[in-house]
Design a protein around this motif. Sequence first.
Motif, PDB file in Angstrom:
ATOM      1  N   GLY A  25      -8.128 -25.321  99.487  1.00  0.00           N
ATOM      2  CA  GLY A  25      -6.924 -24.504  99.386  1.00  0.00           C
ATOM      3  C   GLY A  25      -7.052 -23.295  98.480  1.00  0.00           C
ATOM      4  O   GLY A  25      -6.080 -22.573  98.280  1.00  0.00           O
ATOM      5  N   GLY A  26      -8.235 -23.081  97.900  1.00  0.00           N
ATOM      6  CA  GLY A  26      -8.444 -21.906  97.055  1.00  0.00           C
ATOM      7  C   GLY A  26      -7.640 -21.928  95.762  1.00  0.00           C
ATOM      8  O   GLY A  26      -7.412 -20.882  95.157  1.00  0.00           O
ATOM      9  N   THR A  27      -7.213 -23.103  95.338  1.00  0.00           N
ATOM     10  CA  THR A  27      -6.411 -23.210  94.118  1.00  0.00           C
ATOM     11  C   THR A  27      -7.258 -22.889  92.890  1.00  0.00           C
ATOM     12  O   THR A  27      -8.487 -22.880  92.948  1.00  0.00           O
ATOM     13  N   ASP A  28      -6.566 -22.653  91.782  1.00  0.00           N
ATOM     14  CA  ASP A  28      -7.284 -22.396  90.528  1.00  0.00           C
ATOM     15  C   ASP A  28      -8.169 -23.575  90.149  1.00  0.00           C
ATOM     16  O   ASP A  28      -9.287 -23.397  89.670  1.00  0.00           O
ATOM     17  N   ASP A  29      -7.655 -24.796  90.387  1.00  0.00           N
ATOM     18  CA  ASP A  29      -8.441 -25.985  90.065  1.00  0.00           C
ATOM     19  C   ASP A  29      -9.681 -26.073  90.954  1.00  0.00           C
ATOM     20  O   ASP A  29     -10.774 -26.406  90.478  1.00  0.00           O
TER      21      ASP A  29
ATOM     22  N   VAL B 180     -20.248 -22.829  97.795  1.00  0.00           N
ATOM     23  CA  VAL B 180     -19.147 -23.008  96.842  1.00  0.00           C
ATOM     24  C   VAL B 180     -17.887 -22.322  97.364  1.00  0.00           C
ATOM     25  O   VAL B 180     -16.795 -22.887  97.306  1.00  0.00           O
ATOM     26  N   ASP B 181     -18.016 -21.109  97.907  1.00  0.00           N
ATOM     27  CA  ASP B 181     -16.860 -20.401  98.462  1.00  0.00           C
ATOM     28  C   ASP B 181     -16.194 -21.207  99.572  1.00  0.00           C
ATOM     29  O   ASP B 181     -14.966 -21.310  99.628  1.00  0.00           O
TER      30      ASP B 181
ATOM     31  N   LYS C  27     -11.255 -23.559  92.306  1.00  0.00           N
ATOM     32  CA  LYS C  27     -12.176 -22.523  91.831  1.00  0.00           C
ATOM     33  C   LYS C  27     -12.904 -22.982  90.570  1.00  0.00           C
ATOM     34  O   LYS C  27     -14.102 -22.776  90.419  1.00  0.00           O
ATOM     35  N   ARG C  28     -12.167 -23.635  89.660  1.00  0.00           N
ATOM     36  CA  ARG C  28     -12.781 -24.121  88.421  1.00  0.00           C
ATOM     37  C   ARG C  28     -13.858 -25.158  88.733  1.00  0.00           C
ATOM     38  O   ARG C  28     -14.964 -25.106  88.206  1.00  0.00           O
ATOM     39  N   ARG C  29     -13.527 -26.089  89.635  1.00  0.00           N
ATOM     40  CA  ARG C  29     -14.500 -27.114  90.001  1.00  0.00           C
ATOM     41  C   ARG C  29     -15.692 -26.518  90.743  1.00  0.00           C
ATOM     42  O   ARG C  29     -16.833 -26.926  90.528  1.00  0.00           O
ATOM     43  N   GLY C  30     -15.435 -25.537  91.606  1.00  0.00           N
ATOM     44  CA  GLY C  30     -16.524 -24.867  92.314  1.00  0.00           C
ATOM     45  C   GLY C  30     -17.446 -24.131  91.351  1.00  0.00           C
ATOM     46  O   GLY C  30     -18.672 -24.204  91.479  1.00  0.00           O
TER      47      GLY C  30
END
Length: 110
Positions: A88-92, A80-81, A94-97
Amino acid sequence: MAPPGTTGLRGFEVPLSKGGILRSNASALNVGVLHLVPNLEVFPLLADLKMYEPNTIDLSDHNELEYWFTVLSEHLLDLVDKAVASEGGTDDAKRRGDAFARAFFVHLAR
């Protein structure tokens, strides 16, 4: 309560059903959908379908089952990381991950 046709974890839809069996639509697999019931359809993004040799694991063997569940569980967060970083490590991302990790852990527990 989750909307009909979803796992309730945003972004993971329940595949369409035909004849009481959960499956992808008739034309192709839904890439990115966590299938609730595994199927034996060839992954549509393989580079060379003719070279594909499916490898099956007998999960009725308790040792095999325990081994693979352990491997998948221990490495899921690393995967997941990497996926979040590749987006791109975006908030979106991260949310999807996070949503995928929760859905997959539930899938393994089931």
